[in-house]
Design a protein around this motif. Structure first.
Motif, short mmCIF file in Angstrom:
data_model
loop_
_atom_site.label_atom_id
_atom_site.label_comp_id
_atom_site.label_asym_id
_atom_site.label_seq_id
_atom_site.Cartn_x
_atom_site.Cartn_y
_atom_site.Cartn_z
N PHE A 71 1.05 -0.93 0.14
CA PHE A 71 -0.38 0.28 -0.03
C PHE A 71 0.25 1.11 0.13
O PHE A 71 0.93 2.41 -0.16
CB PHE A 71 -0.60 -0.34 1.18
N GLY A 72 2.26 1.17 -0.22
CA GLY A 72 2.81 2.53 -0.09
C GLY A 72 3.43 2.38 1.23
O GLY A 72 3.55 2.05 1.77
N ALA A 73 5.03 3.24 0.86
CA ALA A 73 5.96 3.14 2.38
C ALA A 73 6.75 1.65 2.45
O ALA A 73 6.69 1.15 2.29
CB ALA A 73 4.75 4.45 2.81
N ASN A 74 5.79 1.73 4.13
CA ASN A 74 6.31 0.52 4.69
C ASN A 74 4.96 0.14 5.33
O ASN A 74 4.68 -1.57 5.91
CB ASN A 74 7.07 0.52 5.93
N ASN A 75 3.55 0.07 4.03
CA ASN A 75 2.58 -0.14 4.55
C ASN A 75 2.39 -1.27 3.56
O ASN A 75 1.99 -1.25 2.70
CB ASN A 75 1.72 0.89 4.27
N PHE A 76 2.12 -2.84 3.80
CA PHE A 76 2.66 -4.15 3.52
C PHE A 76 1.11 -5.05 4.32
O PHE A 76 1.54 -5.02 5.08
CB PHE A 76 2.77 -4.22 2.85
N VAL A 77 0.66 -6.06 3.98
CA VAL A 77 0.44 -7.43 4.62
C VAL A 77 0.52 -8.18 4.16
O VAL A 77 0.39 -8.01 2.33
CB VAL A 77 -1.19 -7.47 4.82
N TYR A 78 0.22 -9.00 4.12
CA TYR A 78 0.62 -10.86 3.15
C TYR A 78 -0.60 -11.20 3.68
O TYR A 78 -1.85 -11.34 4.64
CB TYR A 78 0.69 -11.61 4.36
N ALA A 79 -1.48 -12.16 2.51
CA ALA A 79 -2.97 -12.14 2.56
C ALA A 79 -2.91 -12.99 1.62
O ALA A 79 -1.67 -13.10 0.79
CB ALA A 79 -3.90 -11.16 2.50
N SER A 80 -3.94 -14.33 1.17
CA SER A 80 -4.40 -15.13 0.34
C SER A 80 -4.89 -14.91 -0.50
O SER A 80 -4.74 -14.74 -2.17
CB SER A 80 -4.69 -16.45 0.88
N LYS A 102 -7.60 -11.44 -2.41
CA LYS A 102 -7.74 -10.06 -2.44
C LYS A 102 -9.23 -9.65 -1.48
O LYS A 102 -9.19 -8.46 0.18
CB LYS A 102 -8.25 -9.28 -3.56
N SER A 103 -10.24 -10.88 -1.22
CA SER A 103 -11.15 -10.32 -0.24
C SER A 103 -10.43 -10.88 1.02
O SER A 103 -10.71 -9.79 2.07
CB SER A 103 -11.84 -11.97 -0.39
N GLU A 104 -9.44 -11.59 1.54
CA GLU A 104 -9.03 -11.50 2.86
C GLU A 104 -7.88 -10.32 3.17
O GLU A 104 -8.09 -9.63 4.26
CB GLU A 104 -8.08 -12.31 3.28
N VAL A 105 -7.17 -9.24 2.16
CA VAL A 105 -6.48 -8.19 2.49
C VAL A 105 -7.70 -6.92 2.90
O VAL A 105 -8.09 -6.37 3.41
CB VAL A 105 -6.14 -7.90 0.72
N ARG A 106 -9.46 -7.24 1.91
CA ARG A 106 -10.38 -6.12 1.87
C ARG A 106 -10.57 -6.45 3.46
O ARG A 106 -11.39 -5.58 4.58
CB ARG A 106 -11.86 -6.88 1.29
N ASN A 107 -11.15 -8.31 3.58
CA ASN A 107 -11.76 -8.69 5.31
C ASN A 107 -10.66 -7.46 6.28
O ASN A 107 -11.25 -6.93 7.36
CB ASN A 107 -11.50 -9.41 5.67
N MET A 108 -9.42 -7.94 6.10
CA MET A 108 -8.37 -7.28 6.78
C MET A 108 -8.15 -5.93 7.01
O MET A 108 -8.31 -5.15 8.66
CB MET A 108 -6.94 -7.89 6.24
N PHE A 109 -8.51 -5.09 5.99
CA PHE A 109 -8.75 -4.09 5.76
C PHE A 109 -9.95 -3.08 6.67
O PHE A 109 -9.08 -2.66 7.67
CB PHE A 109 -8.60 -3.46 4.60
#
Length: 302
Positions: free
Chosen positions: A13-22, A24-31
């Protein structure tokens, strides 16, 4: 940091902003979970604490921003539809040495500062949309200083009768929305405002390393603007949805006015429009430079 699972992908997501996920749906839920947790935490702090007015305004502004932000706002996809916008964001601005009164790197003093500016608080009575008025308040402080230091034809507080009226006028001129003032628009419109009743001024964007620029180059530009007595605008371009402890300030505008070296680190000092009584903040340039850009003023007196 939690280790990624075997099938996880890195979502950046830019700079040091990132996540690990399996996926996009999982990323959205985490978000969404992170946003809800942040809103709940800030809401609890807002209701249970004895806050000053400025602290209350800051918390309410953050809560409002969090409730309105969508994961699409952090997308890094580049499409033909947004080609012009992406080009303006990603380009590294060149600084025209022929038009500017630059101080060469070898001649920079070890420290420098600008005095005589007037602090303007974005939360003062009469300011419209105070939670997103950091850009107009920063522009107001810069223009007011330039009026007294260089050219009385430059519009300032006296033109509009009060600080709040000046900030509100700049909110309109800078195209500020409920989420704030964009980096390209701030630079473009600041140059127009400087030249409304005066002439010969130019405004340049200087990207930091978080936007493809050079930290050394940006630091030199910050220093030469301080020595030239032309306060630079500092724009923090990062939103730390997933809590990056490295980022000290998020999506915000401030006015730079000093630099020095301390304990082996390069330091800068800014005027903070979001605080009513404490006017200044210090930053370690070396650790924070990936998270901000500059807007700097050149040209005029000949």
């Amino acid at each position: 940091m939690e280790q990624p699972k075997a099938n996880d992908k890195l979502y950046y997501f830019g700079a040091n902003n990132f996540v690990y996920a399996s996926n996009k749906s999982e990323v959205r839920n985490m978000f969404n979970e992170n946003i809800q947790e942040k809103v709940q935490l800030l809401s609890k702090q807002l209701s249970n604490s004895v806050l000053s007015r400025v602290e209350n305004n800051e918390l309410e502004g953050k809560i409002k921003q969090l409730k309105n932000i969508k994961i699409e706002d952090l997308s890094l996809k580049r499409s033909k539809k947004n080609e012009e916008l992406w080009s303006s964001i990603l380009e590294t601005s060149d600084y025209n040495n022929e038009q500017e009164d630059l101080v060469t790197a070898l001649n920079y003093p070890s420290s420098g500062r600008i005095d005589g500016w007037t602090h303007m608080w974005q939360g003062q009575s009469g300011v419209n949309g105070s939670g997103s008025a950091c850009g107009p308040a920063t522009a107001a402080m810069i223009l007011d200083y330039m009026h007294y230091r260089f050219d009385s034809n430059i519009r300032n507080v006296n033109t509009y009768g009060s600080q709040s009226a000046f900030i509100n006028a700049l909110r309109y001129y800078l195209g500020t929305q409920s989420w704030g003032t964009t980096y390209p628009m701030f630079a473009e419109r600041l140059q127009q405002i400087l030249n409304t009743d005066s002439n010969g001024w130019n405004v340049v964007r200087v990207n930091g390393p978080g936007g493809g620029g050079s930290a050394t180059y940006m630091h030199d530009r910050f220093k030469d603007r301080i020595i030239a007595q032309r306060p630079p605008a500092v724009y923090w371009h990062t939103w730390s949805v997933f809590d990056d402890p490295m980022i000290e300030t998020e999506y915000h505008w401030q006015m730079g006015f000093a630099y020095w070296r301390e304990s082996g680190s390069d330091m800068i000092r800014v005027v903070e429009p979001a605080w009513q009584n404490t006017h200044v903040r210090n930053y370690n340039f070396n650790t924070q430079s990936p998270y901000f850009h500059l807007v700097i003023i050149g040209g005029a007196p000949s």
